[in-house]
Design an enzyme around this catalytic site. Structure first.
Site, PDB file in Angstrom:
ATOM      1  CB  THR A 169     104.948 -65.013 -81.455  1.00  0.00           C
ATOM      2  OG1 THR A 169     103.528 -65.137 -81.396  1.00  0.00           O
ATOM      3  CG2 THR A 169     105.581 -66.386 -81.621  1.00  0.00           C
ATOM      4  CG  HIS A 185     105.809 -65.141 -75.593  1.00  0.00           C
ATOM      5  ND1 HIS A 185     105.646 -65.014 -74.229  1.00  0.00           N
ATOM      6  CD2 HIS A 185     104.672 -64.650 -76.157  1.00  0.00           C
ATOM      7  CE1 HIS A 185     104.465 -64.470 -73.972  1.00  0.00           C
ATOM      8  NE2 HIS A 185     103.861 -64.235 -75.130  1.00  0.00           N
ATOM      9  N   GLY A 223      92.629 -62.764 -77.433  1.00  0.00           N
ATOM     10  CA  GLY A 223      93.635 -62.831 -76.378  1.00  0.00           C
ATOM     11  C   GLY A 223      93.798 -64.253 -75.872  1.00  0.00           C
ATOM     12  CB  CYS A 251      98.055 -80.205 -93.985  1.00  0.00           C
ATOM     13  SG  CYS A 251      96.261 -80.463 -93.943  1.00  0.00           S
ATOM     14  CB  ILE A 273      89.580 -64.797 -83.186  1.00  0.00           C
ATOM     15  CG1 ILE A 273      88.118 -64.357 -83.169  1.00  0.00           C
ATOM     16  CG2 ILE A 273      90.284 -64.339 -84.462  1.00  0.00           C
ATOM     17  CD1 ILE A 273      87.321 -64.788 -84.374  1.00  0.00           C
ATOM     18  CE1 TYR A 274      96.973 -69.360 -82.801  1.00  0.00           C
ATOM     19  CE2 TYR A 274      96.589 -70.767 -84.716  1.00  0.00           C
ATOM     20  CZ  TYR A 274      97.446 -70.255 -83.754  1.00  0.00           C
ATOM     21  OH  TYR A 274      98.762 -70.629 -83.743  1.00  0.00           O
ATOM     22  CG  HIS A 286     104.972 -64.254 -87.411  1.00  0.00           C
ATOM     23  ND1 HIS A 286     105.540 -64.396 -86.163  1.00  0.00           N
ATOM     24  CD2 HIS A 286     103.817 -63.587 -87.219  1.00  0.00           C
ATOM     25  CE1 HIS A 286     104.757 -63.840 -85.260  1.00  0.00           C
ATOM     26  NE2 HIS A 286     103.705 -63.333 -85.870  1.00  0.00           N
ATOM     27  CB  CYS A 322      92.878 -81.565 -92.891  1.00  0.00           C
ATOM     28  SG  CYS A 322      92.790 -79.753 -92.831  1.00  0.00           S
ATOM     29  NE  ARG A 364     101.106 -51.201 -75.714  1.00  0.00           N
ATOM     30  CZ  ARG A 364     101.464 -52.474 -75.623  1.00  0.00           C
ATOM     31  NH1 ARG A 364     100.789 -53.295 -74.824  1.00  0.00           N
ATOM     32  NH2 ARG A 364     102.479 -52.944 -76.347  1.00  0.00           N
ATOM     33  CB  ILE A 424      96.143 -57.085 -82.084  1.00  0.00           C
ATOM     34  CG1 ILE A 424      97.397 -57.663 -82.743  1.00  0.00           C
ATOM     35  CG2 ILE A 424      94.893 -57.693 -82.724  1.00  0.00           C
ATOM     36  CD1 ILE A 424      97.546 -59.166 -82.592  1.00  0.00           C
TER      37      ILE A 424
END
Length: 342
Positions: A40, A43, A263, A93, A286-287, A63, A96, A200, A175
């Protein structure tokens, strides 16, 4: 304080002086010790199409971090100054249906640290106490700095039971490498990982992959034959976001196989849904991480001897961030660490 800032809507990052964050009654102020560079962050630095849509400048990025608590809000009772901590980078939040049911990782209003609000590539970062993980047992600082992506790997790899199963992982990025280590540690019979980077793939062998397959000159079917697999893979972990990787994975799953997909594809792509249906394959998106079950699992895995040292291949002072980002963007190594004490 010094921080890495996306000051302008253009490629690049800047090491700049910014005000120290302030904390509210339920927050924690953390002195940052080390940070990990994520895709991230790459990017955002490159200012690609996603970054142009998602990021508002100026923004302190980052992060992945480990640090030491220096102050807490008056309502914080279970975290104290001096605690060694990492942070959950998804802020939710709390109101929710999913949050109230304890499924915080499914919050529709999630805000990302270093994406939707100022992040951790700085001398200090502030977080709600509910997003702070205290390391109750000693953890190597470099490993503690990458608990966020380690959590992605654990969440993905442990989506399905692994004991005695044959596991296919597509994508040997950091990952994917950590997921391979987790799968072996959790009792998988064979762990096959694919990539096109020999550097890798060599790291994958170091973390315990049974077979590290270069798909630029071999196929997953070749890997199956080499290992004597006759019915396909039981578990698939898609880490690359590449359309061809997902298609190859589906084609090499056993009937009733289960796929966890972390991914993130750059665009829509066709999938052989007839194969998914007739082979009764389960596909799970998955997130992020489950808060905080995944964090607990990470700590237990490390206590049990899981070794992530081979995954960390670059270490730099935060002042040398340009070289560090170039290293991380090369696609040849594992995780790259920035030291904020050097």
């Amino acid at each position: 304080m010094k921080a890495l800032v996306k000051e302008n809507a253009e490629p690049g990052l800047w090491l700049a002086d910014v005000p120290e964050p302030t904390i509210g009654s339920g927050d924690v102020l953390i002195k940052v010790l080390r940070t990990g560079i994520c895709g991230t962050d790459l990017h955002i630095r490159a200012w690609d199409g996603w970054a142009q849509q998602a990021i508002r400048t100026p923004l302190v990025v980052g992060h992945e971090f480990v640090g030491e608590v220096v102050d807490t809000g008056r309502d914080v009772t279970d975290i104290k100054a001096g605690d060694r901590v990492s942070g959950e980078g998804h802020l939710v939040c709390g109101k929710c249906r999913n949050c109230l049911a304890g499924r915080r990782h499914l919050c529709r209003a999630t805000v990302g640290l270093g994406v939707g609000r100022d992040g951790a590539f700085a001398e200090y970062v502030a977080l709600p106490a509910s997003n702070v993980w205290v390391h109750r047992v000693p953890v190597d600082l470099d490993v503690a700095a990458i608990f966020d992506p380690f959590g992605n790997a654990v969440h993905t790899a442990l989506s399905f039971p692994l004991v005695g199963e044959d596991v296919l992982i597509t994508g040997a990025g950091p990952i994917g490498l950590m997921a391979a280590a987790v799968a072996r540690h959790a009792g998988a019979r064979n762990v096959v990982i694919t990539d096109v980077s020999e550097e890798r793939l060599e790291l994958a062998r170091k973390v315990g992959a049974t077979l590290a397959l270069n798909v630029s000159d071999a196929t997953i079917a070749d890997g199956q034959r080499e290992l004597g697999l006759r019915e396909g893979f039981d578990i698939g972990l898609e880490m690359s976001g590449r359309p061809e990787a997902m298609r190859d994975m589906i084609a090499n799953m056993t009937h009733g196989g289960r796929i966890a997909m972390l991914g993130l594809p750059a665009e829509e792509f066709p999938v052989d849904w007839a194969r998914v249906v007739t082979s009764m394959i389960t596909v799970k998106g998955i997130y992020g991480r489950e808060m905080f079950e995944t964090w607990y699992a990470m700590s237990v895995l490390l206590e049990g001897g899981l070794d992530l040292a081979p995954v960390i291949t670059g270490r730099y002072s935060h002042r040398d961030f340009e070289a560090a980002f170039a290293d991380a963007a090369s696609g040849r190594g594992g995780k790259v660490i920035l030291d904020w004490t050097a």
